[in-house]
Design a protein around this motif. Structure first.
Motif, PDB file in Angstrom:
ATOM      1  N   CYS A   1      -7.491   6.848  -2.335  1.00 47.51           N
ATOM      2  CA  CYS A   1      -7.322   7.173  -1.557  1.00 47.51           C
ATOM      3  C   CYS A   1      -6.039   7.746  -1.033  1.00 47.51           C
ATOM      4  CB  CYS A   1      -7.263   5.887  -0.437  1.00 47.51           C
ATOM      5  SG  CYS A   1      -7.253   5.541   1.556  1.00 47.51           S
ATOM      6  N   THR A   2      -5.685   8.525  -0.305  1.00 47.84           N
ATOM      7  CA  THR A   2      -4.101   8.870   0.422  1.00 47.84           C
ATOM      8  C   THR A   2      -4.553   8.986   1.883  1.00 47.84           C
ATOM      9  OG1 THR A   2      -5.125  10.961  -0.363  1.00 47.84           O
ATOM     10  CG2 THR A   2      -3.716  10.427  -1.643  1.00 47.84           C
ATOM     11  N   ARG A   3      -5.315   8.247   2.700  1.00 48.24           N
ATOM     12  CA  ARG A   3      -5.404   8.224   3.900  1.00 48.24           C
ATOM     13  C   ARG A   3      -4.188   8.206   4.541  1.00 48.24           C
ATOM     14  NH1 ARG A   3     -10.817   5.009   6.356  1.00 48.24           N
ATOM     15  NH2 ARG A   3     -11.737   5.698   4.408  1.00 48.24           N
ATOM     16  N   CYS A   4      -3.689   7.108   4.412  1.00 46.41           N
ATOM     17  CA  CYS A   4      -2.192   7.210   5.359  1.00 46.41           C
ATOM     18  C   CYS A   4      -1.437   8.287   4.995  1.00 46.41           C
ATOM     19  CB  CYS A   4      -0.904   5.728   5.041  1.00 46.41           C
ATOM     20  SG  CYS A   4      -0.932   5.271   3.239  1.00 46.41           S
TER      21      CYS A   4
ATOM     22  N   VAL B   1      -6.031   4.308   9.918  1.00 46.88           N
ATOM     23  CA  VAL B   1      -6.422   4.904   8.785  1.00 46.88           C
ATOM     24  C   VAL B   1      -7.364   4.140   7.220  1.00 46.88           C
ATOM     25  CG1 VAL B   1      -5.836   7.074   9.230  1.00 46.88           C
ATOM     26  CG2 VAL B   1      -4.566   5.934   7.905  1.00 46.88           C
ATOM     27  N   CYS B   2      -6.448   2.992   7.095  1.00 55.18           N
ATOM     28  CA  CYS B   2      -6.253   1.747   5.884  1.00 55.18           C
ATOM     29  C   CYS B   2      -7.600   1.597   6.042  1.00 55.18           C
ATOM     30  CB  CYS B   2      -5.375   0.804   5.676  1.00 55.18           C
ATOM     31  SG  CYS B   2      -5.256  -0.012   4.665  1.00 55.18           S
ATOM     32  N   PRO B   3      -8.297   1.900   4.792  1.00 54.62           N
ATOM     33  CA  PRO B   3      -9.929   1.782   4.885  1.00 54.62           C
ATOM     34  C   PRO B   3      -9.397  -0.118   4.493  1.00 54.62           C
ATOM     35  CG  PRO B   3      -9.343   2.582   3.143  1.00 54.62           C
ATOM     36  CD  PRO B   3      -7.934   3.042   4.147  1.00 54.62           C
ATOM     37  N   TRP B   4      -9.150  -1.084   4.483  1.00 57.93           N
ATOM     38  CA  TRP B   4      -8.274  -2.226   3.362  1.00 57.93           C
ATOM     39  C   TRP B   4      -9.175  -3.009   5.713  1.00 57.93           C
ATOM     40  CZ3 TRP B   4      -9.333  -4.365  -0.387  1.00 57.93           C
ATOM     41  CH2 TRP B   4      -9.504  -4.281  -1.425  1.00 57.93           C
TER      42      TRP B   4
ATOM     43  N   CYS C   1      -5.178   0.525  -4.190  1.00 57.36           N
ATOM     44  CA  CYS C   1      -5.513   2.192  -3.131  1.00 57.36           C
ATOM     45  C   CYS C   1      -6.364   2.839  -4.145  1.00 57.36           C
ATOM     46  CB  CYS C   1      -4.085   2.895  -2.660  1.00 57.36           C
ATOM     47  SG  CYS C   1      -2.892   2.047  -1.706  1.00 57.36           S
TER      48      CYS C   1
ATOM     49  N   GLY D   1       1.018  -1.002  -0.149  1.00 52.13           N
ATOM     50  CA  GLY D   1       0.098  -0.312   0.345  1.00 52.13           C
ATOM     51  C   GLY D   1       0.753   0.722   0.024  1.00 52.13           C
ATOM     52  N   LYS D   2       0.551   2.094  -0.134  1.00 51.14           N
ATOM     53  CA  LYS D   2       0.714   3.891   0.388  1.00 51.14           C
ATOM     54  C   LYS D   2       1.330   3.889   1.408  1.00 51.14           C
ATOM     55  CE  LYS D   2      -1.780   6.161  -3.723  1.00 51.14           C
ATOM     56  NZ  LYS D   2      -2.749   6.601  -4.329  1.00 51.14           N
ATOM     57  N   ASN D   3       1.173   3.039   2.251  1.00 51.91           N
ATOM     58  CA  ASN D   3       1.873   3.076   4.047  1.00 51.91           C
ATOM     59  C   ASN D   3       3.310   2.685   3.258  1.00 51.91           C
ATOM     60  OD1 ASN D   3       1.147   0.917   4.230  1.00 51.91           O
ATOM     61  ND2 ASN D   3      -0.884   1.236   4.967  1.00 51.91           N
TER      62      ASN D   3
ATOM     63  N   ILE E   1      -0.448  -5.362   2.390  1.00 51.16           N
ATOM     64  CA  ILE E   1      -2.262  -5.140   2.972  1.00 51.16           C
ATOM     65  C   ILE E   1      -2.602  -6.408   2.082  1.00 51.16           C
ATOM     66  CG2 ILE E   1      -3.843  -3.614   2.399  1.00 51.16           C
ATOM     67  CD1 ILE E   1      -2.587  -1.166   2.490  1.00 51.16           C
TER      68      ILE E   1
HETATM   69 FE1  SF4 Z   1      -3.891   2.534   0.365  1.00 53.57          FE
HETATM   70 FE2  SF4 Z   1      -5.322   4.151   1.250  1.00 53.57          FE
HETATM   71 FE3  SF4 Z   1      -4.791   1.864   2.801  1.00 53.57          FE
HETATM   72 FE4  SF4 Z   1      -2.980   4.103   2.403  1.00 53.57          FE
HETATM   73  S1  SF4 Z   1      -4.799   4.055   3.792  1.00 53.57           S
HETATM   74  S2  SF4 Z   1      -1.971   2.029   2.192  1.00 53.57           S
HETATM   75  S3  SF4 Z   1      -3.823   5.227   0.420  1.00 53.57           S
HETATM   76  S4  SF4 Z   1      -5.735   2.476   0.838  1.00 53.57           S
END
Ligand code: SF4
Ligand code: SF4
Length: 379
Positions: A197-200, A253-256, A194, A150-152, A156
């Motif tokens: 999404c950029t939540r992380c 914060v990751c929605p997954w 992802c 993931g972007k984090n 994931i």
């Molecule tokens: Fe990807 Fe969003 Fe999870 Fe970050 S929070 S790893 S951008 S899905």
């Protein structure tokens, strides 16, 4: 298609307690560019062993000559809300277990015995690691289809979120590779699932994710509170908030994670009692109480001085004047590291006028520098 024997191995590894068992081929190796660029930017901070092992990290065949396959093992450590005790300092969820390096290693020994018993492998035909070896476990896990990066910068899983410990077995045996996660996006690319999404990246309190999947350890609270053995840079301390060991913000914060269900925890041993400690209790730890409290956990490797350092920072950020007394008590601590951070915290809590006596006795230049530094801003 994997052979029935390979599927039997998968099942038996599952019986050992591994929640995810996947296979990947070691050919072709991981492209070097990503790792080289990360190192060139200095994002590895002072973890110089990463530079020294870069070639091996890209190509595990340099770790085990003749290796053909890697078995990636995932241990789900999702704790639900239990990792966060309201009003108490925060710990990375993984630290609320007995040290997984130890508990998982025992299961890996049994995994090796399976390779010997089922496939006639010799002891030199495989090598296993849990997090500490020169293996890019996250990258191989993505190649094996256990999830995507993931972007984090974390692996994931579509069914478990980002709460997986990863272990790996390199082997000269050849196994049929499992397919990467199928979905839109190029398999193996960072942020494959992802979307927009950029939540992380947005939630990171220190801006330690400068680009998707790129972690700048120098700015990361996990690095600063666990790997860094020296002073925490003053400008970073206010951003650490109430975290005393690691940081889970970009994971939380990751929605997954809505798909996280928790593993069977067969090879993990909960130490959720650690999450119930107050800052005052942590500040009052002695060598004896630290050893007793953190025996068998990953926190013990931080050592008492490291944990006290972190607790001082959290105390300084707490706005709790009731913590001034324990902080003043630490101004006589034998570790200059602890004294330096206690000075910072006491000043931040407005107790600068009570530091004259200890300041007069101080001889360590690192601590003196804290007394003389520009006053930190208000909490
Ligand atoms: Fe990807 Fe969003 Fe999870 Fe970050 S929070 S790893 S951008 S899905
Ligand atoms: Fe940022 Fe914390 Fe994630 Fe490090 S662990 S990248 S500080 S959110």
């Amino acid at each position: 298609m994997p052979s029935p024997r390979q599927e039997e191995l998968r099942g038996r590894l599952g019986e050992l307690g591994f929640d995810e068992v996947r296979f990947a081929r070691l050919d072709p190796p991981v492209p070097r560019e990503g790792l080289s660029s990360w190192l060139d930017h200095g994002y590895h901070a002072d973890m110089h062993w990463m530079e020294r092992t870069a070639a091996k990290r890209a190509d595990p065949r340099l770790v085990l000559e003749g290796a053909r396959s890697i078995i990636i093992l995932g241990i789900d450590y999702f704790l639900g809300a239990a990792g966060h005790s309201g009003g108490r300092p925060k710990w990375a969820r993984y630290s609320l277990y007995e040290d997984y390096h130890d508990t998982v290693r025992e299961a890996l020994e049994k995994a090796g015995a399976l390779l010997q018993g089922m496939f006639g492998a010799g002891p030199g035909d495989y090598r296993y690691y849990v997090d500490t070896g020169p293996v890019l476990e996250r990258t191989w896990a993505a190649r094996s289809g256990m999830g995507f990066v993931g972007k984090n910068a974390m692996l994931i899983s579509k069914s478990r979120g980002n709460w997986l410990f990863l272990a790996s077995v390199l082997t000269r045996l050849e196994f049929e590779p499992d397919p990467p996660v199928s979905a839109r996006g190029e398999p193996g690319t960072v942020g494959q699932l992802c979307g927009k999404c950029t939540r992380c990246m947005d939630a990171c309190p220190t801006g330690a994710l400068p680009a998707p999947g790129v972690l700048d350890a120098r700015r990361c609270i996990s690095y600063q509170t666990i790997e860094n053995k020296g002073k925490i840079p003053r400008e970073m301390r206010p951003m650490i908030g109430d975290r005393v060991y690691g940081c889970d913000t970009c994971l939380d914060v990751c929605p997954w994670n809505r798909f996280a269900r928790g593993g069977r925890q067969m090879i993990l041993s909960s130490r959720s009692d650690i999450g119930l400690m107050t800052l005052r209790e942590i500040l009052g730890l002695t060598p004896q109480t630290f050893a007793a409290r953190f025996k068998g956990t990953s926190v013990k490797r931080l050592k008492l001085a490291g944990l006290l350092r972190n607790a001082c920072v959290a105390a300084g950020n707490s706005g709790d004047a009731g913590l001034v007394e324990p902080l003043l008590g630490l101004l006589g601590h034998e570790s200059p590291l602890v004294r330096a951070h206690a000075v910072w915290a006491a000043r931040r809590l407005g107790a600068g006028n009570r530091l004259g006596g200890p300041r007069a006795k101080e001889t360590d230049p690192v601590v003196i520098e804290e007394y003389e530094a520009e006053l930190p801003g208000p909490c």
